[in-house]
Design a protein around this motif. Structure first.
Motif, PDB file in Angstrom:
ATOM      1  N   PRO A 185       4.503  39.066  37.822  1.00 41.28           N
ATOM      2  CA  PRO A 185       3.456  39.768  37.079  1.00 41.28           C
ATOM      3  C   PRO A 185       2.300  38.849  36.692  1.00 41.28           C
ATOM      4  N   PRO A 186       1.088  39.410  36.573  1.00 41.56           N
ATOM      5  CA  PRO A 186      -0.064  38.605  36.151  1.00 41.56           C
ATOM      6  C   PRO A 186      -0.029  38.347  34.656  1.00 41.56           C
ATOM      7  N   ALA A 187      -0.888  37.470  34.227  1.00 43.05           N
ATOM      8  CA  ALA A 187      -1.027  37.179  32.799  1.00 43.05           C
ATOM      9  C   ALA A 187      -2.471  36.819  32.516  1.00 43.05           C
ATOM     10  N   ALA A 188      -2.951  37.267  31.372  1.00 42.30           N
ATOM     11  CA  ALA A 188      -4.332  36.977  30.981  1.00 42.30           C
ATOM     12  C   ALA A 188      -4.457  35.543  30.490  1.00 42.30           C
ATOM     13  N   THR A 189      -5.611  34.947  30.736  1.00 45.37           N
ATOM     14  CA  THR A 189      -5.903  33.621  30.210  1.00 45.37           C
ATOM     15  C   THR A 189      -6.157  33.720  28.710  1.00 45.37           C
ATOM     16  N   THR A 190      -5.468  32.887  27.945  1.00 43.53           N
ATOM     17  CA  THR A 190      -5.644  32.904  26.491  1.00 43.53           C
ATOM     18  C   THR A 190      -6.052  31.542  25.937  1.00 43.53           C
ATOM     19  N   ALA A 191      -6.035  30.521  26.772  1.00 42.12           N
ATOM     20  CA  ALA A 191      -6.393  29.186  26.299  1.00 42.12           C
ATOM     21  C   ALA A 191      -7.148  28.444  27.392  1.00 42.12           C
ATOM     22  N   ALA A 192      -8.042  27.580  26.969  1.00 43.24           N
ATOM     23  CA  ALA A 192      -8.798  26.729  27.898  1.00 43.24           C
ATOM     24  C   ALA A 192      -9.176  25.448  27.157  1.00 43.24           C
ATOM     25  N   ARG A 193      -9.587  24.474  27.916  1.00 49.93           N
ATOM     26  CA  ARG A 193     -10.016  23.214  27.321  1.00 49.93           C
ATOM     27  C   ARG A 193     -11.234  22.707  28.085  1.00 49.93           C
ATOM     28  N   VAL A 194     -12.069  21.989  27.382  1.00 47.22           N
ATOM     29  CA  VAL A 194     -13.229  21.346  27.984  1.00 47.22           C
ATOM     30  C   VAL A 194     -13.073  19.850  27.780  1.00 47.22           C
ATOM     31  N   SER A 195     -13.172  19.096  28.859  1.00 49.73           N
ATOM     32  CA  SER A 195     -13.033  17.645  28.750  1.00 49.73           C
ATOM     33  C   SER A 195     -14.090  16.969  29.601  1.00 49.73           C
ATOM     34  N   GLY A 196     -14.294  15.703  29.333  1.00 48.69           N
ATOM     35  CA  GLY A 196     -15.291  14.947  30.072  1.00 48.69           C
ATOM     36  C   GLY A 196     -16.359  14.376  29.148  1.00 48.69           C
ATOM     37  N   ILE A 197     -17.406  13.877  29.763  1.00 48.45           N
ATOM     38  CA  ILE A 197     -18.457  13.158  29.043  1.00 48.45           C
ATOM     39  C   ILE A 197     -19.771  13.933  29.118  1.00 48.45           C
ATOM     40  N   ILE A 198     -20.427  14.029  27.964  1.00 47.92           N
ATOM     41  CA  ILE A 198     -21.807  14.532  27.913  1.00 47.92           C
ATOM     42  C   ILE A 198     -22.720  13.315  27.772  1.00 47.92           C
ATOM     43  N   ASP A 199     -23.545  13.104  28.784  1.00 48.73           N
ATOM     44  CA  ASP A 199     -24.500  11.986  28.736  1.00 48.73           C
ATOM     45  C   ASP A 199     -25.774  12.477  28.056  1.00 48.73           C
ATOM     46  N   ARG A 200     -26.103  11.870  26.932  1.00 47.95           N
ATOM     47  CA  ARG A 200     -27.276  12.313  26.171  1.00 47.95           C
ATOM     48  C   ARG A 200     -28.573  12.122  26.952  1.00 47.95           C
ATOM     49  N   ASN A 201     -28.538  11.337  28.047  1.00 44.53           N
ATOM     50  CA  ASN A 201     -29.728  11.148  28.877  1.00 44.53           C
ATOM     51  C   ASN A 201     -29.728  12.030  30.110  1.00 44.53           C
ATOM     52  N   ASP A 202     -28.713  12.903  30.220  1.00 47.77           N
ATOM     53  CA  ASP A 202     -28.636  13.819  31.359  1.00 47.77           C
ATOM     54  C   ASP A 202     -29.728  14.879  31.217  1.00 47.77           C
ATOM     55  N   THR A 203     -30.651  14.913  32.189  1.00 45.79           N
ATOM     56  CA  THR A 203     -31.772  15.864  32.107  1.00 45.79           C
ATOM     57  C   THR A 203     -31.306  17.303  32.229  1.00 45.79           C
ATOM     58  N   ASN A 204     -30.104  17.520  32.855  1.00 43.34           N
ATOM     59  CA  ASN A 204     -29.579  18.882  32.903  1.00 43.34           C
ATOM     60  C   ASN A 204     -29.223  19.373  31.502  1.00 43.34           C
ATOM     61  N   VAL A 205     -28.760  18.439  30.666  1.00 44.69           N
ATOM     62  CA  VAL A 205     -28.392  18.800  29.301  1.00 44.69           C
ATOM     63  C   VAL A 205     -29.630  18.975  28.431  1.00 44.69           C
ATOM     64  N   THR A 206     -30.549  18.033  28.528  1.00 47.72           N
ATOM     65  CA  THR A 206     -31.743  18.074  27.672  1.00 47.72           C
ATOM     66  C   THR A 206     -32.801  19.024  28.223  1.00 47.72           C
ATOM     67  N   GLY A 207     -32.557  19.564  29.435  1.00 49.77           N
ATOM     68  CA  GLY A 207     -33.484  20.543  29.996  1.00 49.77           C
ATOM     69  C   GLY A 207     -33.008  21.953  29.705  1.00 49.77           C
TER      70      GLY A 207
END
Length: 463
Positions: free
Chosen positions: A170-192
């Motif tokens: 049987p299927p099951a719904a997603t109830t939990a997730a996590r975000v990991s990794g680094i946010i670079d404050r100089n990343d133009t994708n982030v500051t854009g």
């Protein structure tokens, strides 16, 4: 008539029986699980011509032994060498099973239980595990209805593996997730425009969706370790939004929002991620003014098959090294719980050393579906051969209790898959027995020939 004639006849019959046993052994030298038999002789009976007498102390005459004339030989016993293990034959068939030890598989024709060492099994048209040569059902135990991870050891029943319930997971719904990794404050994708975070998740029907979120910041806020998380959209597998119509207008009664971990604070407008500016470690999630926890809750309205998803950001960090950010979302918590899953189709079957049968599914899940039970006997040599590699219980073998046992309990043995037990017939020994049996038969035939010659001499006296 001379007694020796009848002794010779008895000897011929007995040696013929022994030859029958040897012939059957050699014929079954390649029979799966066959156990060789051996025969022993005993003297038949005696005619007493004079009984034994004791010594007479008065006269001083000693005792006399009895005078007895034997009348031949008979079959004393035909024993089955049932405890000697046969050699292993590799087949690489997962349903071929070899027992190491003294136990027996239990099979049934629907009316009676039989026992066998022949582990050549297959799955029949009804989904039952069955014996290849006879089609008899392999017997075992079912999964405990109150605990799907345990077996209920009860009266053995046919092991039906391919049931409708077992063919899918049987299927099951997603109830939990996590975000990991680094946010670079100089990343133009982030500051854009913001870095896109695509979180794939499942609803409770097993369908996959994607939650598109963004992590963004101004250059000034990034230096202060402050970033904003927003929910952009929810997409189905075809890339279409489940929140809006094709013209981009919101669907009536359908919405998704970001809430604080306690579920009371609406952070849809933007949840604030705060990091320590000295070491870049995650501090907390806030609403821009106050901290509200470590997790975000992705909540849905008007989508009954969707469950709330708790998203943990505590494994993220913030640096300044002029490289691209590596922050990414993953289904499930740090232990993999709550990841959700699609409907799984059975992809394989595994039988373990203790007879436990597990089904494996293409969604990464597995399920216990039964256990092969075995039987042991106080005197296994007392089992009666029934043909087709089968035995049945007798008064001298001991009764089968109807329940059986786990093969690994009490050190009675274990099961190996992909191999079969070969016959334990020793050809060198059988040929040696054949030679001695032939000579014995030949010698007994000479008794008859010589006795006939003596009778011929007797009848010639009248000439």
């Amino acid at each position: 008539m001379m007694r020796s004639l009848f002794s010779g006849v008895a000897g011929l019959k007995t040696h013929q029986t022994r030859m029958d046993v040897i012939g059957n052994n050699i014929a079954n030298v390649n029979t799966t699980g066959y156990k060789a038999q051996s025969m022993t002789f005993s003297d038949l009976m005696y005619q007493t011509t004079q009984a034994a007498s004791g010594a007479n102390p008065t006269t001083g005459v000693g005792g006399i032994n009895a005078r007895q004339i034997g009348l031949g030989a008979k079959t004393a016993a035909i024993k089955t060498n049932i405890t000697t293990q046969g050699a292993a034959q590799n087949t690489n068939d997962p349903f071929d099973i070899m027992i190491t030890g003294d136990a027996f598989f239990i099979v049934s024709n629907g009316a009676q239980n039989f026992f066998t060492r022949d582990g050549s099994f297959y799955i029949d048209g009804a989904g039952n595990l069955a014996m290849t040569s006879t089609g008899y059902n392999v017997m075992g135990w079912q999964v405990d209805p109150t605990d799907p991870t345990a077996i209920k050891a009860d009266v053995v029943t046919p092991l039906r593996i391919m049931t409708d319930a077992n063919m899918t997971y049987p299927p099951a719904a997603t109830t939990a997730a996590r975000v990991s990794g680094i946010i670079d404050r100089n990343d133009t994708n982030v500051t854009g425009d913001g870095r896109i975070l695509n979180l794939e998740f499942y609803d409770n029907q097993g369908y996959k969706y994607t939650a598109r979120m963004t992590v963004s910041s101004t250059a000034e806020d990034a230096e202060a370790g402050i970033f904003t998380v927003k929910l952009a959209d929810i997409l189905d597998v075809n890339g279409k939004s489940v929140l809006t119509n094709e013209d981009g207008t919101p669907k009536d009664g359908v919405s998704a929002s970001i809430l604080a971990a306690d579920g009371t604070t609406d952070l849809t407008a933007g949840a604030t991620l705060t990091f320590n500016t000295k070491n870049g470690a995650f501090t907390n999630i806030g609403d821009g003014n106050t901290a509200v926890g470590d997790n975000l809750i992705l909540s849905f309205e008007g989508l009954p098959s969707f469950d709330q998803i708790s998203i943990d950001f505590s494994n993220t960090s913030n640096v300044s090294n002029n490289k691209a950010s590596t922050i990414a979302p993953y289904r499930g918590d740090s232990k993999g719980n709550g990841a959700g899953r699609m409907v799984g189709k059975m992809s394989g079957i595994e039988i373990q050393k203790d007879g436990m049968i597990y089904a494996y599914y293409d969604n990464g899940q597995d399920k216990l579906v039964g256990q092969i039970a075995v039987a042991t006997f106080a005197n296994a040599s007392g089992l009666a051969k029934e043909g087709d590699n089968l035995y049945s219980a007798t008064q001298n073998s001991g009764d089968f209790d109807g329940v059986g046992q786990d093969i690994t309990a009490g050190g009675t043995g274990y099961m190996n898959t992909g191999v079969l037990e070969m016959s334990n017939v020793d050809l060198a020994g059988e040929f040696t027995e054949m030679i001695t049996t032939q000579r014995g038969f030949q010698a007994n035939s000479r008794i008859i020939t010589v006795s006939d010659t003596l009778l011929e001499e007797l009848t010639n006296l009248k000439r």
